[in-house]
Design a protein around this motif. Sequence first.
Motif, mmCIF file in Angstrom:
data_model
loop_
_atom_site.group_PDB
_atom_site.id
_atom_site.type_symbol
_atom_site.label_atom_id
_atom_site.label_comp_id
_atom_site.label_asym_id
_atom_site.label_seq_id
_atom_site.Cartn_x
_atom_site.Cartn_y
_atom_site.Cartn_z
ATOM 1 N N UNK A 11 9.230 9.351 14.696
ATOM 2 C CA UNK A 11 8.968 9.058 13.290
ATOM 3 C C UNK A 11 8.022 7.854 13.216
ATOM 4 N N UNK A 12 6.843 8.078 12.678
ATOM 5 C CA UNK A 12 5.866 7.004 12.539
ATOM 6 C C UNK A 12 5.800 6.570 11.079
ATOM 7 N N UNK A 13 6.136 5.306 10.834
ATOM 8 C CA UNK A 13 6.100 4.748 9.480
ATOM 9 C C UNK A 13 4.712 4.169 9.227
ATOM 10 N N UNK A 14 4.065 4.669 8.177
ATOM 11 C CA UNK A 14 2.680 4.295 7.890
ATOM 12 C C UNK A 14 2.598 3.628 6.519
ATOM 13 N N UNK A 15 2.000 2.434 6.497
ATOM 14 C CA UNK A 15 1.742 1.742 5.231
ATOM 15 C C UNK A 15 0.250 1.452 5.168
ATOM 16 N N UNK A 40 17.191 -9.418 5.827
ATOM 17 C CA UNK A 40 16.484 -10.128 6.882
ATOM 18 C C UNK A 40 15.095 -9.605 7.162
ATOM 19 N N UNK A 41 14.655 -8.569 6.472
ATOM 20 C CA UNK A 41 13.314 -8.003 6.671
ATOM 21 C C UNK A 41 12.410 -8.418 5.520
ATOM 22 N N UNK A 42 11.103 -8.305 5.735
ATOM 23 C CA UNK A 42 10.126 -8.684 4.716
ATOM 24 C C UNK A 42 9.929 -7.599 3.660
ATOM 25 N N UNK A 93 3.117 0.290 -2.748
ATOM 26 C CA UNK A 93 4.364 -0.461 -2.653
ATOM 27 C C UNK A 93 4.075 -1.941 -2.433
ATOM 28 N N UNK A 94 4.894 -2.769 -3.043
ATOM 29 C CA UNK A 94 4.768 -4.222 -2.893
ATOM 30 C C UNK A 94 5.981 -4.706 -2.113
ATOM 31 N N UNK A 95 5.783 -5.598 -1.131
ATOM 32 C CA UNK A 95 6.893 -6.060 -0.298
ATOM 33 C C UNK A 95 8.096 -6.546 -1.103
ATOM 34 N N UNK A 112 0.813 -1.209 0.000
ATOM 35 C CA UNK A 112 0.000 0.000 0.000
ATOM 36 C C UNK A 112 0.841 1.251 0.000
ATOM 37 N N UNK A 113 0.205 2.424 -0.030
ATOM 38 C CA UNK A 113 0.941 3.705 0.026
ATOM 39 C C UNK A 113 1.742 3.819 1.324
ATOM 40 N N UNK A 114 2.894 4.462 1.224
ATOM 41 C CA UNK A 114 3.827 4.562 2.356
ATOM 42 C C UNK A 114 4.127 6.020 2.664
ATOM 43 N N UNK A 115 4.202 6.360 3.955
ATOM 44 C CA UNK A 115 4.623 7.696 4.376
ATOM 45 C C UNK A 115 5.259 7.619 5.752
ATOM 46 N N UNK A 116 6.038 8.623 6.077
ATOM 47 C CA UNK A 116 6.631 8.758 7.415
ATOM 48 C C UNK A 116 6.213 10.108 7.970
#
Length: 313
Positions: free
Chosen positions: A294-298, A275-277, A268-270, A244-248
Amino acid sequence: MNNRQDEEFQRLSNAVSLSKESKEKMRRAVFNTPRRQMNTFRFAAIFALLLIAVASFLAVTLIQEGQESLVAPLGQGERAVMNFSDESNSWKVTYTQKGIEDDGREAFMTIEYIGEGTKPEEATYRFVYNKDQESFGGSLLLGEEGSYADVDFGTCTTCTLYSKEDEIAGTIEWEGQQESLILTKTDDSKWQESPLFESGSYTMIGEEEKAGFIYDGGEVVRFYENKPQKYMWHFWGSQTELTGPFKVVGTHENSIEGIEVVLEGDVLIPSPNNGADHHVPTLMSLPETGMWKLEAVINDKIMGTVYVEVHEQ
């Protein structure tokens, strides 16, 4: 004294601050001077007038500078930020006050659950300022995404502007329990930088196996005021959560208003890495020194929260 000399005398005497009496005395002295001494006296009078003009200018300048030196610190004090904080076994509370003109203030309070066990969904609070019994209280929801709740008291010109010696006592109640706190002025930040952890071959900052970005705390990768730098975010979760859409969204410790630090409108697609998804390269810049959240939002959901310090360049 001829007409031309008289006009010149008037022009010079009017250019400086002389009383009417002083001007008349000087005029009589000039009129009574013999012609052969006139030129000498004329130059002396002009020199005296110039000295008076310079002295007047310096006096006015010193007065203005003195007034500015008195006003400047007052203006800075009126807008000073002051934090009052305390911790109990289960709660950490920070009351932030920003002084404004006319002895008013802007204020908000951050309440964090730091206890063990399951985080409560709801709590009530009440605080009292003992000197004049001013009080504030209410209920709050901690929400699903974090342990923090922010209470915005807004702007007030009749409310108490607390001083550094003041204490604000209060209680927090939740699920049949109660704890007491006494808020006092603190120079410590209400936030601390997030811990570092290892993933793949990199050191990251944030929440291990949830969200973070490559960062080792060194001078090269630190955040500096208004300095854009590249940071690689990493996330852990399901493909649905990370699509999905991403923002910080960044929030300074002395504010409750967030700003968008990174905005990616495309879905965005994973993409697994280190080591991360999922990983997302970003360019981030923060406009003020101090601690930031900082809040990472997807896809409109907070996937992780990272606390960082912004340094002076």
